[in-house]
Design an enzyme around this catalytic site. Structure first.
Site, PDB file in Angstrom:
ATOM      1  N   GLU B  58      -3.739  -5.828 -13.775  1.00  0.00           N
ATOM      2  CA  GLU B  58      -5.187  -5.685 -13.913  1.00  0.00           C
ATOM      3  C   GLU B  58      -5.684  -6.010 -15.324  1.00  0.00           C
ATOM      4  O   GLU B  58      -6.756  -6.580 -15.481  1.00  0.00           O
ATOM      5  CB  GLU B  58      -5.625  -4.270 -13.506  1.00  0.00           C
ATOM      6  CG  GLU B  58      -5.655  -4.031 -11.992  1.00  0.00           C
ATOM      7  CD  GLU B  58      -4.277  -3.836 -11.383  1.00  0.00           C
ATOM      8  OE1 GLU B  58      -3.289  -3.706 -12.145  1.00  0.00           O
ATOM      9  OE2 GLU B  58      -4.179  -3.817 -10.137  1.00  0.00           O
ATOM     10  N   GLN B  80      -8.221  -4.378  -6.204  1.00  0.00           N
ATOM     11  CA  GLN B  80      -7.901  -4.035  -4.818  1.00  0.00           C
ATOM     12  C   GLN B  80      -8.582  -2.717  -4.420  1.00  0.00           C
ATOM     13  O   GLN B  80      -9.078  -2.593  -3.311  1.00  0.00           O
ATOM     14  CB  GLN B  80      -6.398  -3.980  -4.628  1.00  0.00           C
ATOM     15  CG  GLN B  80      -5.997  -4.218  -3.199  1.00  0.00           C
ATOM     16  CD  GLN B  80      -4.654  -4.891  -3.092  1.00  0.00           C
ATOM     17  OE1 GLN B  80      -3.642  -4.318  -3.479  1.00  0.00           O
ATOM     18  NE2 GLN B  80      -4.618  -6.103  -2.562  1.00  0.00           N
ATOM     19  N   ASP B  83      -9.906   2.365  -8.091  1.00  0.00           N
ATOM     20  CA  ASP B  83      -8.901   3.169  -8.803  1.00  0.00           C
ATOM     21  C   ASP B  83      -7.980   2.305  -9.676  1.00  0.00           C
ATOM     22  O   ASP B  83      -7.529   2.731 -10.732  1.00  0.00           O
ATOM     23  CB  ASP B  83      -8.034   3.931  -7.788  1.00  0.00           C
ATOM     24  CG  ASP B  83      -8.856   4.581  -6.691  1.00  0.00           C
ATOM     25  OD1 ASP B  83      -8.780   5.800  -6.548  1.00  0.00           O
ATOM     26  OD2 ASP B  83      -9.610   3.856  -5.978  1.00  0.00           O
ATOM     27  N   PHE B  84      -7.697   1.093  -9.184  1.00  0.00           N
ATOM     28  CA  PHE B  84      -6.733   0.244  -9.901  1.00  0.00           C
ATOM     29  C   PHE B  84      -7.384  -0.597 -10.984  1.00  0.00           C
ATOM     30  O   PHE B  84      -6.721  -1.409 -11.630  1.00  0.00           O
ATOM     31  CB  PHE B  84      -5.951  -0.624  -8.907  1.00  0.00           C
ATOM     32  CG  PHE B  84      -5.251   0.213  -7.876  1.00  0.00           C
ATOM     33  CD1 PHE B  84      -4.402   1.232  -8.273  1.00  0.00           C
ATOM     34  CD2 PHE B  84      -5.477   0.022  -6.522  1.00  0.00           C
ATOM     35  CE1 PHE B  84      -3.778   2.038  -7.331  1.00  0.00           C
ATOM     36  CE2 PHE B  84      -4.859   0.829  -5.588  1.00  0.00           C
ATOM     37  CZ  PHE B  84      -4.010   1.842  -5.982  1.00  0.00           C
ATOM     38  N   PRO B  87      -5.946   0.303 -15.120  1.00  0.00           N
ATOM     39  CA  PRO B  87      -5.061  -0.443 -16.034  1.00  0.00           C
ATOM     40  C   PRO B  87      -5.783  -1.623 -16.709  1.00  0.00           C
ATOM     41  O   PRO B  87      -5.301  -2.125 -17.721  1.00  0.00           O
ATOM     42  CB  PRO B  87      -3.938  -0.941 -15.111  1.00  0.00           C
ATOM     43  CG  PRO B  87      -3.943   0.013 -13.961  1.00  0.00           C
ATOM     44  CD  PRO B  87      -5.384   0.410 -13.769  1.00  0.00           C
ATOM     45  N   HIS B 125      -7.075   6.229  -3.856  1.00  0.00           N
ATOM     46  CA  HIS B 125      -7.744   5.135  -3.124  1.00  0.00           C
ATOM     47  C   HIS B 125      -9.158   5.553  -2.755  1.00  0.00           C
ATOM     48  O   HIS B 125      -9.691   5.122  -1.745  1.00  0.00           O
ATOM     49  CB  HIS B 125      -6.958   4.770  -1.861  1.00  0.00           C
ATOM     50  CG  HIS B 125      -5.614   4.187  -2.129  1.00  0.00           C
ATOM     51  ND1 HIS B 125      -4.524   4.937  -2.513  1.00  0.00           N
ATOM     52  CD2 HIS B 125      -5.181   2.889  -2.104  1.00  0.00           C
ATOM     53  CE1 HIS B 125      -3.471   4.144  -2.678  1.00  0.00           C
ATOM     54  NE2 HIS B 125      -3.849   2.905  -2.440  1.00  0.00           N
TER      55      HIS B 125
END
Ligand SMILES: Cc1ncc(C[n+]2csc(CCOP(=O)(O)OP(=O)(O)O)c2C)c(N)n1
Lengths: 337, 321
Positions: B58, B80, B83-84, B87, B125
């Site tokens: 990320e 995606q 939450d992701f 990074p 998620h």
């Protein structure tokens, strides 16, 4: 000084140009150090003493259209890439006429429209930004350009370095990662930074070409950095260059660097690359001491003149500053009401 | 014809790719696979070479988008899950957000965050991160609640010169449908009166707008007319529309699916309390998710975030104050 073989004569020219670039960077750095000591600079001063040979080789091998993302110790590379002394001084002094207009300072300077990317402090972050700029070239069908991102040994421990190198390898981008292994990251020795033998071992893991050498030796720097950049330009994918050298100063001017192991100064790569280059010039009879002294005086003079001009320039005016961080005026709160 | 919120996001990306050769999409599995939620379905086939699968990196995804934007492109990055994006947080807030102010060169990137909770999403998620991104100067944070806004605001996100955090709600992806896509759109930065009323104002955004509307329906049967304001974007935040609504109703409840501490609801309440104290007939109230990570079990999750029941209770209490 017979100049019968073309290559020899042009290498001599390149060497002289590189040496003069190193010298200018050294004198400029010394000036920043003295401005810092007399309290004329806000914030820190970070010098490239001992790294000029490695750094200048990057700047000299790049052309217009290429991408360059230097770091704190790259005054030599910056100047060789085309930065003016004025813009360097303006940024350190916070002049409103400088490229960062007093909004950012010291080593955080650049000219993104000219492919000269202004570093953020966060180590490793510029690697993927260079990748993106190279991707843009690919989308726009611009061929034959390369991007150089400079890092220290400490920065190779960041996730950003690993993500960026892997990304470049996957996309087969013409990225050249120049790692100046100057033995310390601030005060942390390399033994606390990585456990592989040589940082160039990383190259294999990512499927890229690696080069490791004495980053103190201007001849080696010009040759190997030049070849790696050419290789990337020809489409051979990313190149990882590791230069072994020693930081001949503190992390910043506030740091007396008393943690540096004195033994390191006795090994080959612990010597001063500028002195070594001078010895080479004298030995090859490409210059004599009078000429070296004259060049140094020219640098001092040029820098003093630029400094005198910049010191007369205004800083940013906090009361006319618009204090908005967006370029979309209609989306700035309070602006359209 | 009927089109979902997700299809609207896909249609906006297709239009952006068609209209502007500078646009490309970068993200995990966005290529032939069409994205984890299928928001880029068929786009790689329709626009070969312009929808690229990224490694799971990320930080590097955002960094590359920044570099490409400086180089004249208009990247759309699909995270995606919201939450992701964390990074990649450093690149978003320290590089993209600061870039224009530092250099005077714009950084036109769009980062799509599939946000908010769905049953079974669990702690990693389901997050809603609009407040932490809105905290940083230099970012526009869009939170569309309708199919029409999902489409038109995403097009605007790609068109403007600044970095945009586009918080699209996962729960709305397939639940929300519209008859057709708009040809004209309300501009970002303007809040929308989703339902007029005179007795109290509920300010909401993203999926919570629909819960607020359901509560307004319910309370109408009890004789209370609730005005619902959809913020549409949380940065910029349309304080004027909120204040005008509170001036009409005298009561404010602000509802957000995200955590309470220092969030969007806190900001709205702070603005109304400081700039519109005299308009209020009762203390302003807010309702947020519980201050815990988002739970996995659907019955825990359903109560973790504000629900039509909890919103209705809060609204009735406020009317009685
Ligand atoms: C991500 C991050 N962590 C910490 C710092 C603080 N910091 C600035 S320079 C530095 C040391 C860098 O060492 P190295 O990468 O080896 O470069 P050198 O200074 O030796 O040239 C540190 C820790 C930072 N800038 N970025």
């Amino acid at each position: 000084m017979a100049q019968t073989i073309g290559e020899v004569s042009s290498f001599r020219d390149t060497y002289l140009k590189a040496y003069r670039g190193m010298l200018l960077a050294r004198v400029l750095d010394d000036k920043f150090a003295s401005l810092y000591r007399t309290g004329k600079i806000a914030g820190g001063v970070f010098l490239g003493r001992g790294q000029e040979a490695f750094s200048v080789a990057a700047g000299l091998n790049l052309r217009q259209g290429d991408i360059f993302a230097p770091l704190i110790r790259d005054a030599a590379g910056r100047l060789a890439f085309g930065e003016t002394i004025f813009d360097a001084i303006r940024t350190y002094l916070g002049s409103a006429a400088g490229p960062m207009r007093g909004r950012d300072g010291n080593v955080h300077r650049g000219n993104p429209r000219a492919g000269y990317l202004p570093m953020v402090s966060h180590l490793g972050a510029m690697v993927s930004v260079v990748n993106g700029a190279l991707l843009a070239h690919r989308f726009k069908k611009i061929k034959g350009t390369v991007g150089v991102a400079c890092l220290g040994d400490g920065a190779t421990s960041t996730g950003a370095f690993h993500e960026g190198l892997n990304q470049a390898a996957i996309e087969k981008l013409p990225l050249v990662l120049m790692v100046a292994n100057n033995q310390y990251a601030y005060s942390t020795p390399t033994s606390r930074q990585f456990a592989c033998e040589d940082l160039v071992d990383r190259a294999v893991g990512y499927g890229v070409q690696g080069h490791s050498f004495d980053g103190n030796d201007l001849t080696a720097c010009l040759k190997i950095v030049g070849e790696a950049i050419e290789s990337a330009r020809r489409g051979n994918g990313p190149q990882l260059i590791v230069g072994r050298l020693l930081r001949l100063c503190g992390h910043g001017e506030h740091d007396d660097s008393n943690y540096i192991d004195p033994l390191l100064r006795t090994v080959g790569y612990g010597r001063d690359c500028l002195k070594l280059a001078e010895e080479h010039l004298l030995k090859e009879d490409w210059a004599d001491q009078t000429l070296l002294d004259a060049w140094r005086n020219e640098c001092v003079h040029e820098i003093e003149e630029a400094l005198a001009t910049v010191r007369r320039e205004a800083g940013p005016d906090p009361y006319s500053e618009d204090w908005s961080a967006l370029s979309s005026r209609h989306l700035i709160e309070g602006q359209n009401q | 014809m009927s089109i979902t919120y997700l299809e609207a996001i896909r249609a906006a990306q297709a239009k952006a790719l068609a209209d502007d050769p500078r646009v490309f999409i970068y993200g995990q599995d966005v290529g032939a696979f069409g994205g984890a939620f299928k928001a880029t379905k068929n786009l790689a086939r329709e626009y070969p070479g312009r929808v690229l699968d990224s490694p799971i990196s990320e930080d590097a995804m955002v960094g590359a988008a920044i570099g490409a934007a400086i180089g004249g492109m208009r990247p759309i990055v699909e995270m995606q899950y919201a939450d992701f994006s964390l990074p990649g947080f450093n690149q978003i807030v320290n590089n993209a957000a600061a870039f224009y102010w530092r250099t005077n060169v714009p950084c036109p990137i769009t980062i799509r965050l599939p946000s908010g909770g769905i049953a079974g999403g669990g702690p990693y998620h389901s997050q809603s991160l609009e407040a932490i991104y809105a905290h940083y100067p230099g970012l526009v944070v869009m939170t569309p609640a309708t199919v029409e806004d999902a489409y038109s605001m995403l097009l605007e996100a790609v068109a403007i010169d600044d970095p945009v955090i586009f918080c699209e709600h996962k729960h709305l992806y397939n639940h929300l449908k519209a008859e057709h896509l708009p040809t004209e759109a309300m501009p970002t930065g303007k809040a929308r009166i989703a339902r007029p009323g005179r007795d109290m104002t509920i300010v909401a955004y993203s999926a919570m707008v629909h819960d607020a509307l359901a509560v307004a329906e319910e309370l109408a049967t009890e004789g209370m007319e609730v005005e619902v304001v959809d913020l549409r974007s949380v940065k910029p935040l349309d304080t004027d529309t909120v204040m005008a609504s509170v001036a009409r109703t005298g009561r404010l409840l602000c509802v957000g699916e995200a955590w309470p501490w220092g969030g969007v609801t806190a900001e709205v309440i702070a603005r109304v309390a400081t700039e519109g104290f005299g308009l209020l007939d009762a203390p302003p109230q807010r309702l947020n998710a519980k201050d815990t990570p988002v739970p996995y079990h659907p019955s825990l999750w359903a109560v973790h975030r504000p629900t039509t029941q909890s919103i209705a209770i809060a609204a009735r209490n406020l009317i009685r104050l």
